[in-house]
Design a protein around this motif. Structure first.
Motif, mmCIF file in Angstrom:
data_model
loop_
_atom_site.group_PDB
_atom_site.id
_atom_site.type_symbol
_atom_site.label_atom_id
_atom_site.label_comp_id
_atom_site.label_asym_id
_atom_site.label_seq_id
_atom_site.Cartn_x
_atom_site.Cartn_y
_atom_site.Cartn_z
ATOM 1 N N THR A 63 16.014 1.126 28.643
ATOM 2 C CA THR A 63 17.246 2.276 29.334
ATOM 3 C C THR A 63 18.493 1.751 29.314
ATOM 4 N N LYS A 64 19.578 2.559 29.751
ATOM 5 C CA LYS A 64 20.605 1.643 30.065
ATOM 6 C C LYS A 64 21.775 2.122 30.216
ATOM 7 N N PHE A 70 26.617 8.328 33.041
ATOM 8 C CA PHE A 70 25.166 8.657 31.840
ATOM 9 C C PHE A 70 24.974 7.763 31.312
ATOM 10 N N ARG A 71 23.026 7.542 31.263
ATOM 11 C CA ARG A 71 22.372 6.964 31.244
ATOM 12 C C ARG A 71 21.558 7.369 29.384
ATOM 13 N N VAL A 87 20.888 11.347 29.366
ATOM 14 C CA VAL A 87 20.819 12.058 31.093
ATOM 15 C C VAL A 87 21.786 11.577 31.619
ATOM 16 N N GLU A 88 22.203 12.903 32.259
ATOM 17 C CA GLU A 88 23.539 12.160 33.451
ATOM 18 C C GLU A 88 22.942 11.710 34.209
ATOM 19 N N ASP A 89 23.524 11.092 35.171
ATOM 20 C CA ASP A 89 23.004 9.349 35.778
ATOM 21 C C ASP A 89 24.244 9.015 37.188
ATOM 22 N N LYS A 90 24.082 9.805 38.038
ATOM 23 C CA LYS A 90 25.129 9.350 39.072
ATOM 24 C C LYS A 90 25.208 7.600 39.261
ATOM 25 N N SER A 91 24.410 7.069 39.207
ATOM 26 C CA SER A 91 24.762 6.086 39.588
ATOM 27 C C SER A 91 25.049 4.302 38.508
ATOM 28 N N CYS A 92 25.370 5.339 37.468
ATOM 29 C CA CYS A 92 25.950 4.526 36.183
ATOM 30 C C CYS A 92 27.299 5.429 36.009
ATOM 31 N N VAL A 93 28.295 3.975 37.576
ATOM 32 C CA VAL A 93 29.405 4.591 37.558
ATOM 33 C C VAL A 93 30.147 3.029 36.182
#
Length: 94
Positions: A63-64, A70-71, A87-93
């Motif tokens: 995973t990354k 997005f992740r 998937v959407e991932d708010k920690s991926c900025v």
């Protein structure tokens, strides 16, 4: 006239099949047959993924973050195609 139509139809079929087979090029395959798609300019985003090893016989999970917000989750599978989920991932900025 029927022979001409049949010949044209057969030629079109041969060209179509040839084009489809050409699209399945092995050009990017590595020694294990698991090549990546080409990346423009030969450079891509190469940060490492988190890899979770599963017991033998099960696909590993990587995973990354991909893109912005997005992740991606990818599993390996020795006998078939890998499974991919983005998937959407708010920690991926970025």
């Amino acid at each position: 006239m029927r022979r001409i139509r049949a010949s044209v139809g057969a030629a079109a079929l041969v060209l179509t099949v040839g084009a489809l087979l050409a699209g399945c090029s092995q050009e990017y395959q590595d020694e294990r047959g698991k090549g990546d798609a080409p990346v423009e300019g030969g450079k891509g985003e190469d940060t490492p993924a988190e890899v979770y090893n599963m017991p033998d016989g099960f696909g590993n999970l990587a995973t990354k973050c991909v893109g912005h917000g997005f992740r991606a989750y990818v599993t390996t599978n020795a006998t078939g195609p890998s499974n991919v989920q983005v998937v959407e991932d708010k920690s991926c900025v970025g």
